[in-house]
Design an enzyme around this catalytic site. Sequence first.
Site, mmCIF file in Angstrom:
data_model
loop_
_atom_site.group_PDB
_atom_site.id
_atom_site.type_symbol
_atom_site.label_atom_id
_atom_site.label_comp_id
_atom_site.label_asym_id
_atom_site.label_seq_id
_atom_site.Cartn_x
_atom_site.Cartn_y
_atom_site.Cartn_z
ATOM 1 N N LYS A 168 46.721 11.553 34.631
ATOM 2 C CA LYS A 168 46.393 10.877 33.731
ATOM 3 C C LYS A 168 45.814 11.724 32.330
ATOM 4 O O LYS A 168 44.849 12.464 32.464
ATOM 5 C CB LYS A 168 45.290 9.606 34.069
ATOM 6 C CG LYS A 168 45.317 8.326 33.554
ATOM 7 C CD LYS A 168 44.385 7.414 34.262
ATOM 8 C CE LYS A 168 44.269 5.925 33.894
ATOM 9 N NZ LYS A 168 43.598 5.088 34.423
HETATM 10 O O1 G3P Z 1 41.241 2.459 34.392
HETATM 11 C C1 G3P Z 1 41.947 2.193 33.364
HETATM 12 C C2 G3P Z 1 41.467 0.753 32.874
HETATM 13 O O2 G3P Z 1 41.823 -0.063 33.588
HETATM 14 C C3 G3P Z 1 39.915 0.729 32.581
HETATM 15 O O3 G3P Z 1 39.773 -0.528 31.854
HETATM 16 O O4 G3P Z 1 38.185 -1.749 30.393
HETATM 17 O O5 G3P Z 1 38.097 -2.182 32.717
HETATM 18 O O6 G3P Z 1 37.242 0.062 31.696
HETATM 19 P P1 G3P Z 1 38.428 -1.227 31.590
#
Ligand code: G3P
Length: 218
Positions: free
Chosen positions: A87
């Site tokens: 990633k």
């Molecule tokens: O892991 C990538 C993404 O899904 C994280 O999003 O906004 O839940 O931290 P968030």
Amino acid sequence: MKFFIDTANLAQIAEAESMGILDGVTTNPSLMAKEGIKGKDAIMKHYTDICKIVNGDVSAEVMSSDYESMIEEGKELAALDKQIVVKIPCTADGIKAIKSLGDMGIRTNCTLVFSTGQAMLAAKAGASYVSPFIGRLDDIGANGIELVSRIVNIYRYYGYQTEVLAASIRSVQHIIQCMEIGADVITSPLKSILALLNHPLTDNGLKIFQEAADQMTK
Ligand code: G3P
């Protein structure tokens, strides 16, 4: 559509895997730190532990931000397991690293994507996945689902093979909307995936069937 779980928690990954609906896992430094993991050896072991639980792709994020360091980290991560997808954040160094790692046969997931322009550069660099963040756009009053839809259409128009991995999912509705617009993958906390099952008519119908079954068997 592929279902990835967005967590580094081994128990949740195992629970999702046991349901037979899990296609992969995405992690990020925040999700890894949440598990209390300390030190490079423990980090690398955790990724291999995740790969032992799930058969699908496992996104492991670099922690550096300069090109040379991302390349070194990417090679180390990819060497852990064939399931590992590296990633990489959507920056100038990140796009350059995605291209170089791709030339080495290393698969990548371009993350922290918030615009179609970023998604276009990720595809041109040969990213295996692009991760537009729905919830974080919604959090600032933008429209995360609309971005995913535009990326899906742009990739289809130009024939890019990069898979649209809708991320930062906050609800069942986000998952359903991603299904309807043709995202290739969603990555979500387990609770939103499980909530897809919830419907009061199912619960009520099962209660009625169980009462009828009891009448016949008791
Ligand atoms: O892991 C990538 C993404 O899904 C994280 O999003 O906004 O839940 O931290 P968030």
